[in-house]
Motif scaffolding. Sequence first.
Motif, PDB file in Angstrom:
ATOM      1  N   ILE A 157       0.837  -1.208   0.000  1.00 39.13           N
ATOM      2  CA  ILE A 157       0.000   0.000   0.000  1.00 39.13           C
ATOM      3  C   ILE A 157       0.866   1.250   0.000  1.00 39.13           C
ATOM      4  O   ILE A 157       0.676   2.162  -0.835  1.00 39.13           O
ATOM      5  CB  ILE A 157      -0.950  -0.007   1.218  1.00 39.13           C
ATOM      6  N   ASN A 158       1.834   1.325   0.897  1.00 38.53           N
ATOM      7  CA  ASN A 158       2.717   2.504   0.923  1.00 38.53           C
ATOM      8  C   ASN A 158       3.606   2.559  -0.304  1.00 38.53           C
ATOM      9  O   ASN A 158       3.955   3.648  -0.780  1.00 38.53           O
ATOM     10  CB  ASN A 158       3.566   2.489   2.190  1.00 38.53           C
ATOM     11  N   GLY A 159       4.007   1.393  -0.818  1.00 44.70           N
ATOM     12  CA  GLY A 159       4.777   1.384  -2.056  1.00 44.70           C
ATOM     13  C   GLY A 159       3.969   1.937  -3.219  1.00 44.70           C
ATOM     14  O   GLY A 159       4.500   2.670  -4.072  1.00 44.70           O
ATOM     15  N   SER A 160       2.669   1.618  -3.277  1.00 47.51           N
ATOM     16  CA  SER A 160       1.807   2.160  -4.331  1.00 47.51           C
ATOM     17  C   SER A 160       1.640   3.667  -4.181  1.00 47.51           C
ATOM     18  O   SER A 160       1.605   4.409  -5.185  1.00 47.51           O
ATOM     19  CB  SER A 160       0.438   1.479  -4.288  1.00 47.51           C
ATOM     20  N   LEU A 161       1.560   4.137  -2.924  1.00 50.07           N
ATOM     21  CA  LEU A 161       1.475   5.588  -2.703  1.00 50.07           C
ATOM     22  C   LEU A 161       2.752   6.290  -3.162  1.00 50.07           C
ATOM     23  O   LEU A 161       2.705   7.378  -3.759  1.00 50.07           O
ATOM     24  CB  LEU A 161       1.213   5.873  -1.224  1.00 50.07           C
ATOM     25  N   THR A 162       3.894   5.658  -2.899  1.00 49.12           N
ATOM     26  CA  THR A 162       5.168   6.238  -3.346  1.00 49.12           C
ATOM     27  C   THR A 162       5.219   6.330  -4.861  1.00 49.12           C
ATOM     28  O   THR A 162       5.643   7.354  -5.441  1.00 49.12           O
ATOM     29  CB  THR A 162       6.334   5.393  -2.825  1.00 49.12           C
ATOM     30  N   LEU A 164       2.638   6.402  -6.946  1.00 47.95           N
ATOM     31  CA  LEU A 164       1.633   7.337  -7.426  1.00 47.95           C
ATOM     32  C   LEU A 164       2.098   8.777  -7.251  1.00 47.95           C
ATOM     33  O   LEU A 164       1.937   9.618  -8.152  1.00 47.95           O
ATOM     34  CB  LEU A 164       0.318   7.109  -6.667  1.00 47.95           C
ATOM     35  N   TRP A 165       2.714   9.078  -6.123  1.00 43.45           N
ATOM     36  CA  TRP A 165       3.211  10.444  -5.897  1.00 43.45           C
ATOM     37  C   TRP A 165       4.374  10.768  -6.842  1.00 43.45           C
ATOM     38  O   TRP A 165       4.552  11.912  -7.246  1.00 43.45           O
ATOM     39  CB  TRP A 165       3.640  10.590  -4.447  1.00 43.45           C
ATOM     40  N   SER A 166       5.175   9.757  -7.192  1.00 44.29           N
ATOM     41  CA  SER A 166       6.299   9.995  -8.098  1.00 44.29           C
ATOM     42  C   SER A 166       5.831  10.364  -9.500  1.00 44.29           C
ATOM     43  O   SER A 166       6.560  11.032 -10.249  1.00 44.29           O
ATOM     44  CB  SER A 166       7.206   8.761  -8.153  1.00 44.29           C
ATOM     45  N   LEU A 167       4.641   9.925  -9.880  1.00 47.23           N
ATOM     46  CA  LEU A 167       4.110  10.286 -11.199  1.00 47.23           C
ATOM     47  C   LEU A 167       3.873  11.789 -11.307  1.00 47.23           C
ATOM     48  O   LEU A 167       3.897  12.346 -12.403  1.00 47.23           O
ATOM     49  CB  LEU A 167       2.803   9.536 -11.464  1.00 47.23           C
ATOM     50  N   PHE A 168       3.618  12.424 -10.160  1.00 49.27           N
ATOM     51  CA  PHE A 168       3.381  13.865 -10.142  1.00 49.27           C
ATOM     52  C   PHE A 168       4.612  14.639  -9.687  1.00 49.27           C
ATOM     53  O   PHE A 168       4.530  15.827  -9.358  1.00 49.27           O
ATOM     54  CB  PHE A 168       2.196  14.186  -9.219  1.00 49.27           C
ATOM     55  N   GLY A 169       5.774  13.956  -9.654  1.00 49.80           N
ATOM     56  CA  GLY A 169       7.023  14.615  -9.339  1.00 49.80           C
ATOM     57  C   GLY A 169       7.236  14.918  -7.876  1.00 49.80           C
ATOM     58  O   GLY A 169       8.031  15.804  -7.539  1.00 49.80           O
ATOM     59  N   SER A 170       6.546  14.198  -6.982  1.00 45.86           N
ATOM     60  CA  SER A 170       6.689  14.445  -5.551  1.00 45.86           C
ATOM     61  C   SER A 170       7.590  13.383  -4.942  1.00 45.86           C
ATOM     62  O   SER A 170       7.481  12.184  -5.245  1.00 45.86           O
ATOM     63  CB  SER A 170       5.323  14.420  -4.864  1.00 45.86           C
ATOM     64  N   ASP A 171       8.505  13.820  -4.066  1.00 47.97           N
ATOM     65  CA  ASP A 171       9.393  12.897  -3.372  1.00 47.97           C
ATOM     66  C   ASP A 171       9.009  12.722  -1.903  1.00 47.97           C
ATOM     67  O   ASP A 171       9.766  12.125  -1.126  1.00 47.97           O
ATOM     68  CB  ASP A 171      10.847  13.419  -3.438  1.00 47.97           C
TER      69      ASP A 171
END
Length: 320
Positions: A157-162, A164-171
Amino acid sequence: MTLTHSLTRRARAPQTAGQVAPPRRSRGAWARRAPLLPALIFMIVVTQLPFVGTVAISFMRWNALEPDNKAFAGLDNYKEAVTDPQLRSSLLTTVTLTVTVVLVSLVLGLGLALLLDRQFRGRGLVRTMLITPFLVVPVASALLWKHALYNATYGLINGSLTWLWSLFGSDNPPQPDWLSSLPLMSVEASLIWQWTPFMMLILLAGLQSRPMDAVEAARVDGATTWQVFRYLTFPHLRRYLELASLLGSIYVVQNFDAVFTLTGGGLGTANLPYTVYETFYQAHDYGQASAEGVIVVLCSLLVGSFALRTVSSLLREETR
């Protein structure tokens, strides 16, 4: 003389038949029931005798930490169980957990059953994959959710959030600890995943027993899919929905594996079986734990009686 003898013999014939028939019927009934006696005796020894022992211990004052203070306590254990705030809290948790899991599983199971009732390519494979969660051992299922999904460091779950956020350029994606922030919901999600296939199987059996001539006649008359479901399918599934909810409630009420494995009964997730476990293995109060166990059994029997009544009504309808 001959006529009189013949009439006498005819008059005695029913009496003779009536005298001989009962032993034959009794011998036949005994011959049919005798093979079941070993199974009946085994069931009584394995299930009923331990329960009778539990009931007897529930009326005793018996704590392993005080071996010299063992005596008959009457209804004191039951009074303490009813007035115990921890038991009342676990009862509320059990009701919340059971209602949530059963209702959500029913809705998801109904949707999957409606999907599998249609003809499409690979339906057998999809059905097998959807049944698989119900076949997983409960402890293994809880461990799978705890480590493979909920883990804050490497969980899916947290890996999927990571990702998904990376697709929008968020670290800086959110990495919540699900078991700490949403403990009861985490337990409910794992149980819903496990029990939805069970609901799906029962409802799918109900869908496949529908009178299709009535459905086809409704479609010919111009009924929409929603109207067919509302006025034909759903009323037919009412008994199956009741059966699925009652059987699911019986099993979810007794669930121990998910609570013990995921949260260890902490953070407000302790249900009735876990409270009995704490009283027995941690407090070592055998009398109190037995009283709590009897209360859990009585609650299960109350739900089970409704389930048996529903099954009986279904069987009567099928035999008509």
